[in-house]
Design a protein around this motif. Structure first.
Motif, mmCIF file in Angstrom:
data_model
loop_
_atom_site.group_PDB
_atom_site.id
_atom_site.type_symbol
_atom_site.label_atom_id
_atom_site.label_comp_id
_atom_site.label_asym_id
_atom_site.label_seq_id
_atom_site.Cartn_x
_atom_site.Cartn_y
_atom_site.Cartn_z
ATOM 1 N N SER A 1 47.345 -22.976 -43.777
ATOM 2 C CA SER A 1 47.436 -21.701 -44.494
ATOM 3 C C SER A 1 47.237 -21.974 -45.973
ATOM 4 C CB SER A 1 48.799 -21.051 -44.269
ATOM 5 O OG SER A 1 48.928 -20.610 -42.948
ATOM 6 N N ILE A 2 46.337 -21.210 -46.573
ATOM 7 C CA ILE A 2 46.123 -21.317 -48.015
ATOM 8 C C ILE A 2 46.240 -19.911 -48.604
ATOM 9 C CG2 ILE A 2 44.705 -23.405 -47.937
ATOM 10 C CD1 ILE A 2 42.231 -21.671 -48.167
ATOM 11 N N PRO A 3 46.800 -19.814 -49.791
ATOM 12 C CA PRO A 3 46.943 -18.481 -50.392
ATOM 13 C C PRO A 3 45.590 -17.919 -50.830
ATOM 14 C CG PRO A 3 47.745 -20.173 -51.895
ATOM 15 C CD PRO A 3 47.377 -20.868 -50.615
ATOM 16 N N SER A 4 45.445 -16.612 -50.667
ATOM 17 C CA SER A 4 44.266 -15.938 -51.186
ATOM 18 C C SER A 4 44.306 -16.050 -52.704
ATOM 19 C CB SER A 4 44.299 -14.460 -50.777
ATOM 20 O OG SER A 4 43.133 -14.068 -50.167
ATOM 21 N N ALA A 5 43.162 -16.212 -53.316
ATOM 22 C CA ALA A 5 43.108 -16.365 -54.765
ATOM 23 C C ALA A 5 41.834 -15.722 -55.292
ATOM 24 C CB ALA A 5 43.140 -17.846 -55.144
ATOM 25 N N GLU B 1 39.778 -33.901 -46.495
ATOM 26 C CA GLU B 1 41.166 -34.274 -46.224
ATOM 27 C C GLU B 1 41.520 -34.159 -44.740
ATOM 28 O OE1 GLU B 1 43.624 -31.944 -48.852
ATOM 29 O OE2 GLU B 1 42.662 -32.790 -50.643
ATOM 30 N N ARG B 2 40.542 -33.758 -43.929
ATOM 31 C CA ARG B 2 40.683 -33.642 -42.469
ATOM 32 C C ARG B 2 41.844 -32.727 -42.075
ATOM 33 N NH1 ARG B 2 39.144 -38.472 -39.074
ATOM 34 N NH2 ARG B 2 37.368 -37.188 -38.631
ATOM 35 N N LYS B 3 41.999 -31.658 -42.843
ATOM 36 C CA LYS B 3 43.073 -30.697 -42.565
ATOM 37 C C LYS B 3 42.687 -29.765 -41.423
ATOM 38 C CE LYS B 3 45.294 -31.030 -46.911
ATOM 39 N NZ LYS B 3 46.702 -31.179 -46.924
ATOM 40 N N ILE B 4 41.385 -29.555 -41.238
ATOM 41 C CA ILE B 4 40.852 -28.718 -40.161
ATOM 42 C C ILE B 4 39.645 -29.438 -39.577
ATOM 43 C CG2 ILE B 4 39.615 -26.540 -39.664
ATOM 44 C CD1 ILE B 4 42.547 -26.046 -40.041
ATOM 45 N N GLU B 5 39.505 -29.346 -38.264
ATOM 46 C CA GLU B 5 38.368 -29.966 -37.578
ATOM 47 C C GLU B 5 37.659 -28.915 -36.733
ATOM 48 O OE1 GLU B 5 40.045 -33.184 -35.351
ATOM 49 O OE2 GLU B 5 40.420 -34.378 -37.134
ATOM 50 N N GLY B 6 36.438 -29.218 -36.358
ATOM 51 C CA GLY B 6 35.692 -28.334 -35.460
ATOM 52 C C GLY B 6 35.088 -27.127 -36.152
ATOM 53 N N MET B 7 34.978 -27.193 -37.482
ATOM 54 C CA MET B 7 34.329 -26.128 -38.244
ATOM 55 C C MET B 7 33.397 -26.762 -39.255
ATOM 56 S SD MET B 7 37.385 -23.404 -39.049
ATOM 57 C CE MET B 7 36.318 -22.148 -39.729
ATOM 58 N N THR B 8 32.304 -26.093 -39.516
ATOM 59 C CA THR B 8 31.376 -26.574 -40.538
ATOM 60 C C THR B 8 31.852 -26.110 -41.912
ATOM 61 O OG1 THR B 8 29.972 -24.616 -40.468
ATOM 62 C CG2 THR B 8 29.435 -26.408 -38.911
ATOM 63 N N ARG B 9 31.259 -26.680 -42.914
ATOM 64 C CA ARG B 9 31.540 -26.289 -44.300
ATOM 65 C C ARG B 9 31.273 -24.795 -44.478
ATOM 66 N NH1 ARG B 9 27.692 -26.698 -49.200
ATOM 67 N NH2 ARG B 9 29.114 -26.983 -50.960
ATOM 68 N N GLN B 10 30.145 -24.331 -43.954
ATOM 69 C CA GLN B 10 29.770 -22.919 -44.077
ATOM 70 C C GLN B 10 30.772 -22.004 -43.381
ATOM 71 O OE1 GLN B 10 27.500 -20.944 -45.558
ATOM 72 N NE2 GLN B 10 26.647 -22.650 -46.698
ATOM 73 N N LYS B 11 31.182 -22.362 -42.175
ATOM 74 C CA LYS B 11 32.125 -21.517 -41.445
ATOM 75 C C LYS B 11 33.454 -21.407 -42.176
ATOM 76 C CE LYS B 11 30.243 -22.174 -36.835
ATOM 77 N NZ LYS B 11 30.441 -22.763 -35.510
ATOM 78 N N LEU B 12 33.934 -22.528 -42.686
ATOM 79 C CA LEU B 12 35.183 -22.502 -43.455
ATOM 80 C C LEU B 12 35.037 -21.644 -44.699
ATOM 81 C CD1 LEU B 12 36.495 -26.170 -43.326
ATOM 82 C CD2 LEU B 12 37.806 -24.129 -42.776
ATOM 83 N N ALA B 13 33.972 -21.851 -45.455
ATOM 84 C CA ALA B 13 33.759 -21.097 -46.694
ATOM 85 C C ALA B 13 33.666 -19.602 -46.414
ATOM 86 C CB ALA B 13 32.497 -21.595 -47.392
ATOM 87 N N ARG B 14 32.981 -19.235 -45.362
ATOM 88 C CA ARG B 14 32.810 -17.819 -45.039
ATOM 89 C C ARG B 14 34.126 -17.178 -44.633
ATOM 90 N NH1 ARG B 14 26.802 -17.506 -42.290
ATOM 91 N NH2 ARG B 14 25.791 -18.457 -44.098
ATOM 92 N N GLU B 15 34.967 -17.887 -43.922
ATOM 93 C CA GLU B 15 36.270 -17.337 -43.543
ATOM 94 C C GLU B 15 37.164 -17.171 -44.775
ATOM 95 O OE1 GLU B 15 39.956 -17.923 -40.400
ATOM 96 O OE2 GLU B 15 38.085 -19.010 -40.068
ATOM 97 N N ILE B 16 37.165 -18.156 -45.648
ATOM 98 C CA ILE B 16 37.954 -18.080 -46.881
ATOM 99 C C ILE B 16 37.484 -16.894 -47.727
ATOM 100 C CG2 ILE B 16 38.439 -19.256 -49.070
ATOM 101 C CD1 ILE B 16 38.230 -21.933 -47.394
ATOM 102 N N TYR B 17 36.191 -16.773 -47.882
ATOM 103 C CA TYR B 17 35.601 -15.704 -48.683
ATOM 104 C C TYR B 17 35.962 -14.329 -48.119
ATOM 105 C CZ TYR B 17 31.932 -13.009 -51.054
ATOM 106 O OH TYR B 17 31.245 -12.093 -51.795
ATOM 107 N N PHE B 18 35.814 -14.161 -46.823
ATOM 108 C CA PHE B 18 36.108 -12.883 -46.167
ATOM 109 C C PHE B 18 37.549 -12.468 -46.436
ATOM 110 C CE2 PHE B 18 37.601 -10.254 -42.705
ATOM 111 C CZ PHE B 18 36.573 -9.335 -42.532
ATOM 112 N N HIS B 19 38.487 -13.385 -46.220
ATOM 113 C CA HIS B 19 39.898 -13.066 -46.430
ATOM 114 C C HIS B 19 40.167 -12.670 -47.888
ATOM 115 C CE1 HIS B 19 40.587 -14.818 -42.479
ATOM 116 N NE2 HIS B 19 41.790 -14.290 -42.513
ATOM 117 N N ALA B 20 39.569 -13.385 -48.821
ATOM 118 C CA ALA B 20 39.779 -13.071 -50.241
ATOM 119 C C ALA B 20 39.232 -11.687 -50.579
ATOM 120 C CB ALA B 20 39.132 -14.131 -51.119
ATOM 121 N N VAL B 21 38.045 -11.359 -50.099
ATOM 122 C CA VAL B 21 37.446 -10.053 -50.377
ATOM 123 C C VAL B 21 38.304 -8.939 -49.791
ATOM 124 C CG1 VAL B 21 35.461 -8.549 -49.895
ATOM 125 C CG2 VAL B 21 35.091 -10.909 -50.633
ATOM 126 N N VAL B 22 38.710 -9.074 -48.541
ATOM 127 C CA VAL B 22 39.547 -8.049 -47.906
ATOM 128 C C VAL B 22 40.861 -7.891 -48.671
ATOM 129 C CG1 VAL B 22 40.892 -7.488 -45.836
ATOM 130 C CG2 VAL B 22 38.514 -8.255 -45.620
#
Length: 107
Positions: free
Chosen positions: A19-23, A42-63
């Motif tokens: 869990s990371i805070p929205s910023a 830092e191997r905090k999450i596996e099974g996701m690409t850089r793009q998939k992670l970035a897009r999920e982070i971005y979506f949450h921040a925008v919402v």
């Protein structure tokens, strides 16, 4: 840490969660990509690409910031912050939403 047998999925209890805070900085796509790089390095999450992670982070921040500024949709705002990430990513429908927002909105 358990090892995965090729072709087998991790059991639910073995999945990493983060869990990371929205910023505000996550309203910039480049910052989302840098955060994804950090998470993967830092191997905090596996099974996701850089793009998939970035897009999920971005979506949450925008919402989160749209709901906060509008003063509406408290339910969505509470679910957009913190940004909960899991090994392997979110559901296919949600990933589609993340991809669409990434492509449609300039940062």
């Amino acid at each position: 840490m358990s090892r995965m047998i090729p072709g087998k999925r991790k059991r639910e209890r073995d999945l990493k969660k983060l869990s990371i805070p929205s910023a505000i900085r996550f309203l910039d796509k480049e910052n989302c990509l840098r955060e994804a790089d950090r998470i993967l390095a830092e191997r905090k999450i596996e099974g996701m690409t850089r793009q998939k992670l970035a897009r999920e982070i971005y979506f949450h921040a925008v919402v989160f910031y749209i709901c906060m500024r509008a003063g509406w949709f408290g339910y969505l705002m509470r679910h957009a912050d913190p940004i909960d990430l899991n090994d392997g990513g979110d559901t296919p429908f949600r990933r589609l939403c993340f991809d669409l927002l990434w492509k449609l909105r300039r940062s």
